[in-house]
Write an enzyme that holds these catalytic residues in place. Sequence first.
Site, short mmCIF file in Angstrom:
data_model
loop_
_atom_site.label_atom_id
_atom_site.label_comp_id
_atom_site.label_asym_id
_atom_site.label_seq_id
_atom_site.Cartn_x
_atom_site.Cartn_y
_atom_site.Cartn_z
N LYS A 120 0.98 -1.27 0.05
CA LYS A 120 0.02 0.04 0.11
C LYS A 120 0.88 1.12 0.11
O LYS A 120 2.00 1.49 1.04
CB LYS A 120 -0.99 -0.22 1.32
CG LYS A 120 -2.11 0.65 1.00
CD LYS A 120 -3.19 0.48 2.39
CE LYS A 120 -4.17 1.05 2.31
NZ LYS A 120 -4.97 0.88 3.65
C1 E4P Z 1 -8.21 1.21 3.87
O1 E4P Z 1 -7.56 0.69 2.91
C2 E4P Z 1 -8.15 2.68 4.37
O2 E4P Z 1 -6.98 2.96 4.92
C3 E4P Z 1 -9.20 2.85 5.39
O3 E4P Z 1 -10.44 2.40 4.61
C4 E4P Z 1 -9.59 4.07 5.92
O4 E4P Z 1 -10.81 4.10 6.47
P1 E4P Z 1 -11.20 5.29 7.64
O5 E4P Z 1 -11.11 6.79 6.77
O6 E4P Z 1 -12.52 4.90 8.22
O7 E4P Z 1 -9.98 5.53 8.63
#
Ligand code: E4P
Length: 251
Positions: A120
């Site tokens: 990521k």
């Molecule tokens: C996933 O890949 C993201 O980091 C996550 O969905 C972010 O979610 P949030 O905005 O609820 O922290």
Amino acid sequence: MSPHFLFFSRKQEYFFDSFFLQQYLQPLNLTIMKFFIDTANLNEIREVKAMGILDGVTTNPSLMAKEKITGKDNILKHYKAICDLVEVGDVSAEVIATDYEGMIREGRELAELAPNIVVKVPMIKDGIKAIRTFFNLGIKTNCTLVFSAGQAILAAKAGATYLSPFVGRIDDSGWEGMALVRDIAEIYAIQDYDTQILAASIRNSLHIVEAARAGADVITSPLGPILGLLNHPLTDIGLAKFLEDYRKGNQ
Ligand code: E4P
């Protein structure tokens, strides 16, 4: 015509499990929306896996911290545990570095943990460069922190495997997060990009329904909104009545 009809009907699809989907259908790029769980909690992953609908996991440094996983060795060990649990599904593990060399170093280390690791990478200039290098190395990537169609075009151009528009965080700021997913889906279809749209920052069950309608290839959601899809009061009332009638006639 939907590409599904070239092979089999929706009803027949029902009988294929997630493994079959990941191994054979996903490479064909069919529009079956995958379910990832957005968590670093092993029990939550187990719960969705036990339902038979788990296609993968996404994590981020905040989710790891929530599980109190700290220190490089523990973090790598935890990613490995998630990968082993998920088996064939993709597991996103985020780099901490924000410079190109650091991201490549961390990404390579993460990718060595398991074949289902997806690195990521944040949507920044060095991130785009790193995504292109990972693409050339055959390492899957998830471009994270995406908030505009322009960013989505850049990530697809660089060869990102997944693109994560943050639906909930856009909603939080007074804009419509799902409009971005729709916009990206339209652009990717016109340009025939291979990058899969992974609707992230999902906050409720309706987000999942709307992501399916908007053309997301994948949703990543916390456990609550996934389980929330089960709920309807008429289901509960109907089931109670069926069971009551059965009991009355079978005492
Ligand atoms: C996933 O890949 C993201 O980091 C996550 O969905 C972010 O979610 P949030 O905005 O609820 O922290």
